[in-house]
Design a protein around this motif. Structure first.
Motif, short mmCIF file in Angstrom:
data_model
loop_
_atom_site.label_atom_id
_atom_site.label_comp_id
_atom_site.label_asym_id
_atom_site.label_seq_id
_atom_site.Cartn_x
_atom_site.Cartn_y
_atom_site.Cartn_z
N PRO A 1 -18.85 -62.83 -28.67
CA PRO A 1 -18.87 -61.67 -29.58
C PRO A 1 -20.06 -60.74 -29.34
O PRO A 1 -19.91 -59.52 -29.37
CB PRO A 1 -18.92 -62.31 -30.97
CG PRO A 1 -18.34 -63.67 -30.78
CD PRO A 1 -18.75 -64.10 -29.42
N VAL A 2 -21.24 -61.32 -29.10
CA VAL A 2 -22.42 -60.48 -28.88
C VAL A 2 -22.30 -59.72 -27.57
O VAL A 2 -22.62 -58.52 -27.47
CB VAL A 2 -23.70 -61.33 -28.89
CG1 VAL A 2 -24.91 -60.49 -28.50
CG2 VAL A 2 -23.92 -61.92 -30.28
N GLY A 3 -21.81 -60.40 -26.53
CA GLY A 3 -21.62 -59.73 -25.24
C GLY A 3 -20.61 -58.60 -25.32
O GLY A 3 -20.81 -57.53 -24.75
N GLU A 4 -19.53 -58.82 -26.05
CA GLU A 4 -18.55 -57.77 -26.23
C GLU A 4 -19.14 -56.59 -26.99
O GLU A 4 -18.83 -55.43 -26.69
CB GLU A 4 -17.34 -58.32 -26.98
CG GLU A 4 -16.51 -59.30 -26.17
CD GLU A 4 -15.39 -59.92 -26.98
OE1 GLU A 4 -15.37 -59.69 -28.21
OE2 GLU A 4 -14.54 -60.62 -26.40
N ALA A 5 -19.98 -56.86 -27.96
CA ALA A 5 -20.61 -55.78 -28.73
C ALA A 5 -21.54 -54.95 -27.84
O ALA A 5 -21.61 -53.72 -27.97
CB ALA A 5 -21.37 -56.36 -29.91
N LEU A 6 -22.26 -55.62 -26.93
CA LEU A 6 -23.18 -54.90 -26.05
C LEU A 6 -22.44 -53.98 -25.07
O LEU A 6 -23.03 -53.05 -24.53
CB LEU A 6 -24.05 -55.89 -25.29
CG LEU A 6 -25.06 -56.67 -26.13
CD1 LEU A 6 -25.77 -57.72 -25.29
CD2 LEU A 6 -26.09 -55.71 -26.75
N ILE A 7 -21.17 -54.25 -24.83
CA ILE A 7 -20.38 -53.39 -23.95
C ILE A 7 -20.35 -51.97 -24.48
O ILE A 7 -20.34 -51.00 -23.71
CB ILE A 7 -18.96 -53.97 -23.78
CG1 ILE A 7 -19.01 -55.26 -22.97
CG2 ILE A 7 -18.05 -52.97 -23.09
CD1 ILE A 7 -17.67 -55.96 -22.85
N MET A 8 -20.31 -51.81 -25.79
CA MET A 8 -20.27 -50.47 -26.38
C MET A 8 -21.52 -49.66 -26.02
O MET A 8 -21.44 -48.46 -25.75
CB MET A 8 -20.13 -50.57 -27.90
CG MET A 8 -18.76 -51.06 -28.36
SD MET A 8 -17.46 -49.92 -27.86
CE MET A 8 -16.03 -50.73 -28.57
N THR A 9 -22.68 -50.32 -26.02
CA THR A 9 -23.91 -49.62 -25.62
C THR A 9 -23.83 -49.21 -24.16
O THR A 9 -24.24 -48.10 -23.79
CB THR A 9 -25.13 -50.52 -25.86
OG1 THR A 9 -25.26 -50.80 -27.26
CG2 THR A 9 -26.40 -49.82 -25.40
#
Length: 254
Positions: free
Chosen positions: A194-202
């Motif tokens: 989940p955290v890695g997927e969220a960082l994709i947005m950045t």
């Protein structure tokens, strides 16, 4: 026992890494669009911003390359034409997007208009030099403004896209923490995905912003050079239509 634990840990890490890609994030967003509403808004916004920036990058690049190839030819032909009427006719034959010809035509029309109204209040209030100068200023300002079309969009995308991506990241991490708290599991495979997927947005926000910033700086520099050419050409036109000769020609005659 140690080998089994190591194997289980390795399997969990591999599973976590497999859930950190953009494809996995997109699948989750498609499977639960309501749950990922903010992520969808962020993603669509970044796609629109990227499309807008690339549209203006291509438009401005083509425009500047075309202008670079025609500006010297247009100005040199104008000055090399011995007959003023032929030179003006040549400018009238240029395309509507060619700025130097439009500036020259503004000066020619102003000089002709002033000559036709000799003896009127117009001539009494403004002499020929002032009237031509005012027309040239308006023409240069107009063509300079046209050069800057799209730069506001590039500047806006370059300055805001990282923050739009960061909003998606913050919201994604917030959702991931809620899931972790609900399941009570804080293992690497539960956190990394989940955290890695969220960082994709950045990362997406940076991919959108970087080309826009580089293009903005590139076009601003090109426009500065072109504006200097506008000013030089306008000064020569002012001397020509106000006195009948360029400054260099007057010096040679003397």
């Amino acid at each position: 026992m140690l080998q089994e634990t190591t194997a289980a840990t390795g399997g969990g890490n591999a599973s976590a890494l497999s859930q950190m890609g953009f494809g996995h994030l997109l699948n989750e967003m498609l499977s639960a669009p309501g749950e990922f509403a903010v992520s969808w808004i962020v993603l669509i916004t970044l796609v629109i911003m990227s499309a807008m920036s690339w549209y203006w990058i291509i438009i401005n690049f083509v425009k500047n390359m075309r202008l670079k190839g025609t500006s010297d030819r247009v100005t040199s032909t104008f000055w090399e034409t011995p007959n003023a009427q032929d030179a003006i006719r040549f400018m009238e034959e240029q395309s509507k997007s060619e700025p130097f010809s439009k500036i020259a035509l503004d000066a020619a029309q102003a000089a002709a208009h002033h000559q036709r109204h000799e003896g009127s209040r117009l001539v009494e209030s403004l002499n020929r030099s002032e009237f031509v100068d005012r027309a040239l200023r308006q023409g240069v300002t107009r063509e300079s403004s046209r050069l800057e079309s799209g730069l506001t969009v590039l500047a806006t995308v370059g300055s805001t896209a990282p923050f739009v991506g960061l909003l998606g990241t913050v919201w994604g991490i917030y959702g991931a923490l809620i899931k972790i708290g609900a399941t009570g599991s804080a293992s690497i495979d539960a956190v990394a995905g989940p955290v890695g997927e969220a960082l994709i947005m950045t990362a997406l926000g940076l991919f959108v912003a970087i080309p826009a910033v580089l293009a903005y700086n590139f076009f601003v520099r090109l426009n500065r050079v072109t504006n200097n050419k506008f000013d030089t050409f306008a000064h020569d036109l002012h001397d020509f239509f106000a006195t009948g000769s360029r400054v260099g020609e007057l010096a040679v005659k003397r």
